[in-house]
Design a protein around this motif. Structure first.
Motif, short mmCIF file in Angstrom:
data_model
loop_
_atom_site.label_atom_id
_atom_site.label_comp_id
_atom_site.label_asym_id
_atom_site.label_seq_id
_atom_site.Cartn_x
_atom_site.Cartn_y
_atom_site.Cartn_z
N ILE A 62 5.02 3.84 -5.79
CA ILE A 62 3.65 3.66 -6.25
C ILE A 62 3.21 4.90 -7.00
CG2 ILE A 62 2.40 4.60 -4.25
CD1 ILE A 62 0.59 2.03 -4.45
N GLU A 63 2.11 4.78 -7.74
CA GLU A 63 1.71 5.80 -8.70
C GLU A 63 1.42 7.15 -8.06
OE1 GLU A 63 0.97 7.15 -12.55
OE2 GLU A 63 1.75 5.20 -11.90
N SER A 64 0.61 7.17 -6.99
CA SER A 64 0.15 8.45 -6.44
C SER A 64 0.21 8.40 -4.91
CB SER A 64 -1.27 8.76 -6.93
OG SER A 64 -2.18 7.74 -6.51
N ARG A 65 -0.62 9.21 -4.26
CA ARG A 65 -0.55 9.40 -2.82
C ARG A 65 -0.70 8.09 -2.04
NH1 ARG A 65 -5.12 13.11 -0.61
NH2 ARG A 65 -6.25 11.21 -0.20
N VAL A 66 0.21 7.88 -1.11
CA VAL A 66 0.15 6.67 -0.26
C VAL A 66 -0.99 6.82 0.73
CG1 VAL A 66 1.39 5.26 1.40
CG2 VAL A 66 2.62 6.28 -0.52
N VAL A 67 -1.88 5.83 0.75
CA VAL A 67 -3.02 5.84 1.67
C VAL A 67 -2.88 4.77 2.74
CG1 VAL A 67 -5.54 5.68 1.83
CG2 VAL A 67 -4.49 6.75 -0.17
N SER A 68 -2.25 3.64 2.40
CA SER A 68 -2.10 2.55 3.37
C SER A 68 -0.85 1.75 3.04
CB SER A 68 -3.34 1.64 3.35
OG SER A 68 -3.58 1.17 2.03
N MET A 69 -0.27 1.14 4.07
CA MET A 69 0.93 0.31 3.91
C MET A 69 0.92 -0.81 4.95
SD MET A 69 4.15 2.87 3.13
CE MET A 69 4.08 3.64 4.75
N ASP A 70 1.67 -1.90 4.60
CA ASP A 70 1.84 -2.99 5.56
C ASP A 70 3.11 -3.75 5.20
OD1 ASP A 70 1.10 -4.56 7.80
OD2 ASP A 70 0.36 -6.13 6.46
N PHE A 71 3.84 -4.19 6.25
CA PHE A 71 5.05 -4.98 6.08
C PHE A 71 4.72 -6.46 6.06
CE2 PHE A 71 8.42 -1.79 7.13
CZ PHE A 71 9.35 -2.22 6.20
N LEU A 87 7.08 -4.73 1.05
CA LEU A 87 6.16 -3.69 1.49
C LEU A 87 4.95 -3.69 0.58
CD1 LEU A 87 5.86 -1.34 3.54
CD2 LEU A 87 6.77 0.17 1.76
N LEU A 88 3.76 -3.74 1.19
CA LEU A 88 2.50 -3.69 0.46
C LEU A 88 1.94 -2.27 0.59
CD1 LEU A 88 0.37 -5.42 -1.08
CD2 LEU A 88 -0.73 -5.84 1.13
N ILE A 89 1.59 -1.66 -0.56
CA ILE A 89 1.19 -0.25 -0.58
C ILE A 89 -0.11 -0.10 -1.34
CG2 ILE A 89 1.98 2.11 -1.03
CD1 ILE A 89 4.79 0.98 -1.47
N GLY A 90 -1.00 0.76 -0.83
CA GLY A 90 -2.21 1.14 -1.54
C GLY A 90 -2.25 2.65 -1.71
N ASP A 91 -2.70 3.12 -2.87
CA ASP A 91 -2.65 4.56 -3.13
C ASP A 91 -4.04 5.14 -3.38
OD1 ASP A 91 -3.36 3.95 -5.72
OD2 ASP A 91 -1.66 4.96 -6.66
N LYS A 92 -4.06 6.40 -3.74
CA LYS A 92 -5.30 7.17 -3.88
C LYS A 92 -6.12 6.75 -5.09
CE LYS A 92 -6.71 11.94 -4.82
NZ LYS A 92 -6.22 13.33 -5.00
N HIS A 93 -5.46 6.28 -6.13
CA HIS A 93 -6.15 5.98 -7.39
C HIS A 93 -6.45 4.51 -7.57
CE1 HIS A 93 -4.42 9.95 -9.14
NE2 HIS A 93 -5.52 10.14 -8.45
N GLY A 94 -6.40 3.74 -6.48
CA GLY A 94 -6.80 2.34 -6.54
C GLY A 94 -5.70 1.37 -6.88
#
Length: 619
Positions: A314-323, A332-339
């Motif tokens: 993902i683009e930037s810092r990992v903030v949240s994840m879920d399998f 893997l579902l990932i959310g980062d710092k920049h939306g």
């Protein structure tokens, strides 16, 4: 002493001659003492006579030595060089000197007033004197050798005209010009120019300035409008960078938000088409890994290693994840710092990424009712629902405050907000204004419904407490929690165990606690000291349970070397997941619901996978 045997023999002959002379002198002295009382006059005559006889005997000895054929042959052999006569003369002079010293010694002995027996009782004394004289002969021999070497050097230097060459060298050296030392030209220093700079006014709190706090501008929610306006003036992203991801600040107008987003272009739709057969399966949490006994479970965790290098997904810092719960595809579902929201295949690392929000994506979760859908909540106050089948990411809910967490329970979605309230959204009619359940005075960090009783839900707050609430009391103006527990510092998370018997909390006082709430009375059963101060550049720690087990939870760590830690519900360490490839803090952790796969995300968008499988495609 010389090592030549002939010289030693000759020297020994000289010693015997000296000893005979000494014995004869002693006998003459004793006779003179008995016959004549005038000791001084006769003594003088005797000494003069003795001295003359000693010198005569010494000269005769020297002459006999010179006439000795052995001695002569030895001398001719040793002194065959040009200075042979000089060396022989030096030896004769040395022997004469020794004889003179011996006569002087005899003279001193005869003139002594002590008895004859105390003068020289042993002939060895005289032998010692002569031995010392022999040492001087060695010294003289060294001097002769040194003088010979010096003479040889002078002859060599004279043969090569050294003196003339030295004079020529001195004359040539004087004719060579000597370079003068260079002198640096010093430039004048530039004149200082006074540059006008903007004066930076340092902000100081009213407490430091000893001023009373004016509460007249506080609004009805108890929040200061002065503080709210100040927070609106800065980037909203800074709220989460300091560890507080939920402030009770209105986010203003959201009319420019795109409600419906396409996940991918038509060219990128092939990846989503390949997922449809794998993801459209009912959720099943039962597996050998989740229902086995603890010893087998622990042994499985010990076999988990990081077999692949970290991958940037993902683009930037990992903030949240879920399998995703599917076992056919490791999604893997990932959310980062920049939306950004990303969906990735962990075997091939293929996937999609879409910018669905403006700021931190605090929570991403797959739907347990329909596994082809997922939800994402962001710091920008929006909640979106994604549909893999339709390749869309649509806006589901907007708030005037930060949305920090969400949890799905049946047809209801619980949304935690930054003003301390929880929105209860009916997914069957999401456009309706959802009711508000006011829980805390400050932000709600996490929200989760009870695994067995959907009427209860758990919240954690930034004011340092967790509470269990009954959703049936939603209409009450000030609902009372069924269970509550306070902490000395703010909480970052609180989660039910898979069966609802325990509550796992992560607190900013650097502790992780587990409470037993089976009888609605929280009892702390374990507490571990854990550094939870991640700072502004890392995501906050949120300890999470192993899915479908109540005897294990996971959390990231600030320790060196970097690691992911696993503990029992009683705080006993189970396993530390480490690797030489994991050089950064993995603050965000997620675990597959049915497989022994643990994933950690870091601040650069990379993930680290631990599992007992060298090749994840073998699962």
């Amino acid at each position: 002493m010389s090592s030549n045997p002939l010289k030693r023999r000759l020297r020994l002959r000289k010693i015997l001659n000296y000893m005979d002379m000494y014995n004869s002198s002693l006998s003459d002295q004793n006779d003179s003492n008995v016959s004549d009382q005038n000791v001084s006059v006769s003594g003088r005559k005797t000494r003069v006579t003795r001295k003359t006889s000693v010198l005569t005997a010494q000269n005769q000895s020297n002459i006999s030595i010179e006439n000795d054929p052995d001695y002569s042959s030895n001398e001719s052999a040793d002194d065959s060089d040009s200075d042979g006569l000089f060396s022989k003369k030096m030896k004769i002079d040395s022997d004469v000197l020794h004889a003179r010293r011996a006569s002087v010694t005899l003279k001193r002995v005869s003139a002594s007033e002590a008895p004859t027996s105390a003068r020289l009782d042993n002939i060895s004394d005289l032998a010692g004197i002569l031995s010392a004289a022999g040492d001087e002969d060695d010294a003289n021999e060294y001097r002769r050798e040194r003088q010979k070497q010096m003479l040889d050097r002078q002859m060599v230097l004279k043969s090569i005209d050294f003196d003339e060459g030295l004079e020529e060298f001195k004359t040539l050296a004087k004719s060579i010009p000597v370079a003068e030392p260079s002198r640096k030209i010093l430039k004048p220093a530039p004149k200082r120019v006074n540059v006008k700079r903007d004066i930076i006014i340092q902000r100081r709190s009213e407490r430091i300035q000893n001023r009373s706090i004016d509460l007249s501008n506080d609004n009805e929610d108890g929040q200061s409008t002065r503080r709210s306006s100040r927070l609106n003036a800065v980037n909203i992203l800074s709220c989460n960078e300091v560890g507080d991801d939920s402030q009770s600040t209105s986010l203003g107008d959201k009319s420019d938000i795109d409600e419906n987003l396409k996940m991918v272009t038509e060219e990128e739709n092939e990846f989503l088409e390949s997922l449809k057969d794998a993801i459209n399966v009912p959720y099943d949490s039962v597996s050998d890994f989740t229902i086995c006994d603890f010893d087998k479970f622990k042994e499985t965790l010990k076999q988990c290693y990081m077999f692949n290098e970290p991958a940037k997904l993902i683009e930037s810092r990992v903030v949240s994840m879920d399998f995703h719960p599917s076992e056919k595809k490791l999604l893997l579902l990932i959310g980062d710092k920049h939306g950004h929201v990303a969906l990735r295949d962990l075997v091939t690392y293929d996937g999609i990424q879409i910018k669905g929000h403006q700021y931190n994506v605090n929570c991403v979760k797959f739907s347990l009712q329909n596994t082809s859908k997922f939800y994402s909540a962001s710091l920008d106050g929006t909640v979106r629902i994604g549909d893999i089948n339709s390749s869309t990411l649509n806006l589901l809910y907007t708030s005037d405050y930060h949305t920090t967490w969400h949890h799905e329970s049946g047809d209801t979605l619980y949304i935690a907000e930054g003003d301390g309230s929880v929105r209860v959204l009916d997914l069957r009619s999401p456009n309706d204004n959802p009711p508000i359940f006011r829980c805390h005075q400050r932000s709600v960090r996490t929200v989760q419904t009870h695994p067995l009783n959907e009427n209860y839900f758990l919240t954690s707050s930034g004011i340092g407490c967790f509470g269990v609430w009954d959703v049936r009391h939603i209409k009450a103006a000030e609902p009372e929690p069924i269970i509550t527990e306070t902490f000395p510092r703010a909480l970052t998370s609180a989660f039910y165990s898979p069966k609802g018997n325990y509550v796992l909390t992560t607190c900013n006082d650097d502790t992780i606690r587990v409470f037993d709430i089976a009888d609605n009375q929280p009892k702390e059963i374990s507490r571990i000291n854990h550094n939870n101060h991640t700072g502004r550049w890392l995501s906050v720690f949120k300890a999470m349970w192993q899915p479908n087990r109540e005897d294990c939870y996971y959390v990231g760590s600030m320790m060196q070397p970097r690691r992911i830690q696993a503990y029992t519900q009683k705080g006993v360490p189970i396993r530390e997941f480490r690797s030489d490839e994991m050089a950064t803090v993995n603050a965000v952790i997620t675990v597959h619901p049915t497989k022994p796969i643990i994933v950690g995300g870091n601040s650069s968008g990379k993930i680290h996978i631990f599992s007992p499988f060298r090749d994840l495609s073998d699962i």
